[in-house]
Write a protein that holds these residues in place. Structure first.
Motif, mmCIF file in Angstrom:
data_model
loop_
_atom_site.group_PDB
_atom_site.id
_atom_site.type_symbol
_atom_site.label_atom_id
_atom_site.label_comp_id
_atom_site.label_asym_id
_atom_site.label_seq_id
_atom_site.Cartn_x
_atom_site.Cartn_y
_atom_site.Cartn_z
ATOM 1 N N UNK A 146 -14.547 9.682 1.233
ATOM 2 C CA UNK A 146 -15.582 9.942 2.481
ATOM 3 C C UNK A 146 -16.754 9.023 3.304
ATOM 4 N N UNK A 147 -16.764 9.071 4.155
ATOM 5 C CA UNK A 147 -17.429 8.221 4.850
ATOM 6 C C UNK A 147 -18.612 8.584 5.347
ATOM 7 N N UNK A 148 -19.404 7.492 5.465
ATOM 8 C CA UNK A 148 -21.059 8.135 5.079
ATOM 9 C C UNK A 148 -22.473 6.660 5.176
ATOM 10 N N UNK A 149 -23.504 7.221 5.669
ATOM 11 C CA UNK A 149 -24.253 6.313 5.715
ATOM 12 C C UNK A 149 -24.996 6.437 4.328
ATOM 13 N N UNK A 154 -28.909 2.666 3.760
ATOM 14 C CA UNK A 154 -28.921 3.709 4.786
ATOM 15 C C UNK A 154 -27.157 3.018 5.896
ATOM 16 N N UNK A 155 -26.681 1.939 4.469
ATOM 17 C CA UNK A 155 -25.680 1.341 5.506
ATOM 18 C C UNK A 155 -24.122 2.507 5.451
ATOM 19 N N UNK A 156 -23.663 2.372 6.212
ATOM 20 C CA UNK A 156 -22.618 2.843 6.653
ATOM 21 C C UNK A 156 -21.811 2.674 5.572
ATOM 22 N N UNK A 174 -15.639 6.980 -10.780
ATOM 23 C CA UNK A 174 -15.522 5.709 -10.444
ATOM 24 C C UNK A 174 -15.004 5.742 -8.511
ATOM 25 N N UNK A 175 -16.715 5.146 -8.566
ATOM 26 C CA UNK A 175 -16.490 5.200 -7.341
ATOM 27 C C UNK A 175 -16.385 3.557 -6.834
ATOM 28 N N UNK A 176 -15.568 3.530 -5.367
ATOM 29 C CA UNK A 176 -15.713 1.330 -4.856
ATOM 30 C C UNK A 176 -16.080 2.552 -3.158
ATOM 31 N N UNK A 177 -17.492 1.596 -2.530
ATOM 32 C CA UNK A 177 -17.773 1.987 -1.652
ATOM 33 C C UNK A 177 -17.341 0.321 -0.579
ATOM 34 N N UNK A 178 -16.265 0.965 0.778
ATOM 35 C CA UNK A 178 -16.182 -0.946 1.918
ATOM 36 C C UNK A 178 -16.968 -0.344 2.269
ATOM 37 N N UNK A 179 -17.507 -1.743 2.862
ATOM 38 C CA UNK A 179 -18.443 -1.410 4.078
ATOM 39 C C UNK A 179 -17.429 -2.187 5.688
ATOM 40 N N UNK A 180 -17.206 -1.217 6.504
ATOM 41 C CA UNK A 180 -16.046 -1.210 7.756
ATOM 42 C C UNK A 180 -16.996 -2.195 9.441
ATOM 43 N N UNK A 234 -27.922 10.949 7.145
ATOM 44 C CA UNK A 234 -29.174 10.776 6.789
ATOM 45 C C UNK A 234 -30.546 9.732 8.457
ATOM 46 N N UNK A 235 -31.193 10.038 8.923
ATOM 47 C CA UNK A 235 -31.574 9.464 10.266
ATOM 48 C C UNK A 235 -31.234 9.439 11.214
ATOM 49 N N UNK A 236 -30.034 10.164 11.705
ATOM 50 C CA UNK A 236 -29.272 9.897 12.504
ATOM 51 C C UNK A 236 -28.784 10.893 12.304
ATOM 52 N N UNK A 237 -29.403 10.607 14.688
ATOM 53 C CA UNK A 237 -29.373 11.986 15.833
ATOM 54 C C UNK A 237 -28.018 11.458 16.158
ATOM 55 N N UNK A 238 -26.831 13.091 15.532
ATOM 56 C CA UNK A 238 -25.589 13.168 16.123
ATOM 57 C C UNK A 238 -25.664 14.110 17.983
ATOM 58 N N UNK A 239 -26.123 12.319 18.648
ATOM 59 C CA UNK A 239 -26.413 13.096 20.119
ATOM 60 C C UNK A 239 -24.347 13.312 20.638
ATOM 61 N N UNK A 240 -24.150 13.987 21.198
ATOM 62 C CA UNK A 240 -23.597 14.065 22.201
ATOM 63 C C UNK A 240 -23.247 12.969 22.989
ATOM 64 N N UNK A 241 -21.941 12.355 23.440
ATOM 65 C CA UNK A 241 -21.659 11.344 23.928
ATOM 66 C C UNK A 241 -21.182 11.731 25.083
ATOM 67 N N UNK A 242 -22.196 11.092 26.918
ATOM 68 C CA UNK A 242 -22.207 11.884 27.971
ATOM 69 C C UNK A 242 -20.748 11.204 27.997
#
Ligand code: ADP
Length: 600
Positions: A146-149, A154-156, A174-180, A234-242
């Motif tokens: 899963x990818x998420x914030x 609030x780190x993705x 068991x979970x591992x989180x990797x920051x990319x 969360x806290x992110x507005x998912x606006x479309x890119x022009x």
């Protein structure tokens, strides 16, 4: 004509414009084609590279939740053992060795029971993460991704989960989180433009931070709700890119993002629900296309200008040569005109001179004839005087019969003198240009009679061959006699030192022509004048006795009668002259001819 030239001109200009515009355009298209083709290859290589680094980064940690899940200390804790402190230390160490961002363990309710960041203020311990899909996947007994914030800071990050089993029973996750973000930083530093989108088209990784969490297309309400429920962003507005997509040259994908244009190449990453897209700013393409097209245009333009310049110069040269040529032709024409004028004047003068000479020649002949006539008449006059004196004596003596006989003789002498004066009259008669038909025999006889005295004085013999029937030609008889007299006089002149001097004359009819042949047995024509004998002023006679015009005037007279005049030397001795004249066409009976006048 003018319209034709204009049309041709317009066509030429159009051809040049097409040439100057078309070739750089064509070159531009080729350059673009080549560039786009190159981009295909190059973007594939780049995608391979970035895809493999991303996959390698994730793969590196894939085993980590598994190892944690396999650790007895973890399953014991999830069974209810009070060893959470130990597990925290274990996770802390494992995280530090593996280099992952954070590792943690959840119980079957989704509550974090131990975490590698247990020391930190915003530690995960106690968090309820049951809503996270990776928890739910693991609880279903499979690996979760899963990818998420993050919900705390609030780190993705990318989350990999694994079920923890104890005696075959699922006891936790068991979970591992990797920051990319370090990967993104590397892309950014490399000056590359790329992004990675998830299954919904949300940009999860991007070399441009402003594009992150923008969508490639507007998201549907259910999608937005599911994302919201998972607290994925969360806290992110998912606006479309022009973003606007187009296809270039039928195969290359072109995207416009805001005001920037890129060539784009995308591919889905195997084993994930992500798509990686590589973008290259179009500026490079336009710079190259424009540069090469402009260079081509400038080279062609220079070529065309050079060609114009050379053609202009050549045309100027041609015009100059033509002008010079025209000048030359004009001056030649002028000269020719002057020459023609000169010739006309000379001809006119020559004609006048010829007329005068004909007259003068005739007068000279008349002078000579006067002498001959004087000679001819003196003798009969003296005889008449003697006969008259005899008659008077006879009358005194009454010898009337003798008187009669003597008077007959006087009468005969009168006839003879009449003949002589008659000849004189006929020669002196003013010649006109009027042409008549006349008998050549009479002309020959007449001229011989006029020359008789000279023949006699020079002691020259005459051989004469004439036909019995008349041979008529058309012309001026007096002129014809003049020709013959001139021939006889020249022959007599040539025969001056010849003992047995002989002049021959013959007249024949051959086919449609009269042929007069005059020959002598003198020294022949002198070699110095041979070829030029008919030219005016050609003479071998000493000054005062000949001006060299006789034969040239004669030649013209014969030519006027459409005849031929030739002179040559005889094989043995002397000169000979041939005069050929066309016969007169036979006249109708009863028509009177000039010949008839002479015979009368
Ligand atoms: P001219 O009698 O005044 O010389 P012509 O034109 O009649 O002029 O003759 C030209 C020249 O032709 C003469 O000077 C002479 O040399 C040559 N000629 C003409 N007739 C004879 C002839 N029967 N025999 C030899 N030479 C001749």
């Amino acid at each position: 004509m003018l319209r034709k030239i204009n049309a041709a001109r317009i066509l030429t200009i159009m051809a040049y414009v097409l040439f100057l515009a078309g070739i750089p355009l064509g070159v531009g298209v080729l350059v673009q084609y080549d560039y786009l083709d190159g981009f295909e290859g190059m973007s594939n290589e780049r995608l391979n590279l970035y895809e493999s680094t991303l996959l390698a980064e994730l793969k590196k940690y894939e085993y980590l939740p598994y190892l944690i899940a396999e650790a007895g200390i973890v399953s014991r804790m999830l069974h209810g053992a009070d060893n959470a402190g130990q597990v925290n230390l274990f996770l802390e160490e494992a995280n530090s060795i593996a280099g992952s961002t954070v590792v943690y363990v959840l119980d079957t309710n989704g509550i974090v029971t131990a975490a590698s960041n247990w020391r930190k203020e915003n530690s995960f311990i106690g968090l309820d993460l049951a809503f996270r899909p990776y928890f739910q996947d693991a609880m279903r007994g499979r690996q979760g991704r899963f990818y998420g914030v993050g919900v705390t800071a609030g780190n993705p990050g990318y989350y990999i989960s694994h079920p923890v089993r104890s005696n075959g029973k699922l006891v936790g996750v068991a979970v591992a989180k990797i920051v990319l973000s370090p990967l993104e930083a590397i892309w950014q530093e490399g000056g590359e433009t790329l992004f990675v989108t998830d299954i919904h088209g949300i940009i999860v990784l991007a070399s441009r931070p402003e594009w992150k969490y923008r969508t490639l297309s507007p998201l549907s309400a259910p999608t937005l709700k599911s994302i919201h429920d998972k607290l994925q962003f969360p806290e992110v507005k998912l606006y479309p890119l022009p973003i606007h997509t187009a296809t270039r040259l039928g195969f290359a994908k072109e995207v416009t993002i805001g005001k920037e244009r890129f060539l784009e190449k995308s591919r889905s990453i195997p084993g994930m629900e992500w798509t990686i897209s590589y973008l290259m700013p179009q500026g490079q393409l336009w710079e190259r296309t424009l540069g090469i097209s402009l260079t081509t245009f400038v080279i062609l333009g220079l070529g065309v200008l050079t060609r114009f310049f050379l053609r202009e110069r050549r045309q100027r040269q041609i015009a100059r040569i033509q002008a010079m040529e025209a000048d030359r032709i004009r001056s030649i024409n002028k000269k020719l005109e002057q020459e023609v004028e000169e010739r006309k004047r000379t001809e006119h003068e020559l004609r006048a001179a010829q007329e005068e000479l004909v007259q003068a020649g005739k007068l000279a002949a008349l002078g000579e004839m006067a002498a001959a006539i004087t000679h001819e008449l003196n003798q009969p006059i003296a005889a008449v005087k003697t006969y008259v004196a005899s008659c008077r004596l006879m009358l005194k003596r009454d010898k009337l019969a003798d008187v009669d006989t003597t008077l007959v003789k006087i009468s005969e002498l009168g006839d003879r003198m009449g003949t002589v004066t008659g000849q004189l009259k006929s020669f002196a008669r003013k010649s006109t240009d009027k042409k008549n038909e006349f008998d050549l025999r009479l002309a020959i006889q007449e001229s011989l009679t006029l020359m008789e005295h000279q023949f006699h004085t020079e002691g020259c013999r005459l051989e004469l061959f004439l036909t019995d029937e008349p041979i008529n030609v058309v012309g001026n008889r007096v002129h014809m006699e003049q020709v013959l007299i001139n021939l006889f006089r020249n022959a007599l002149d040539a025969l001056q030192h010849t003992d047995d001097a002989l002049i021959g004359v013959s007249l024949r009819k051959v086919k449609e022509r009269a042929k007069i042949h005059v020959w002598d047995n003198g020294p022949g024509i002198d070699a110095s004048v041979d070829k030029r004998i008919f030219e005016p002023f050609v003479t071998t006679k000493k000054e005062g006795s000949g001006v060299g015009l006789g034969l040239s005037i004669s030649y013209k007279i014969i030519k006027d009668m459409n005849g031929d005049f030739r002179a040559t030397n005889r094989p043995d001795r002397g000169a000979e002259f041939f005069v050929h004249i066309p016969l007169a066409r036979t006249r109708k009976t009863g028509e009177k001819s000039d010949a008839a006048d002479y015979s009368g």
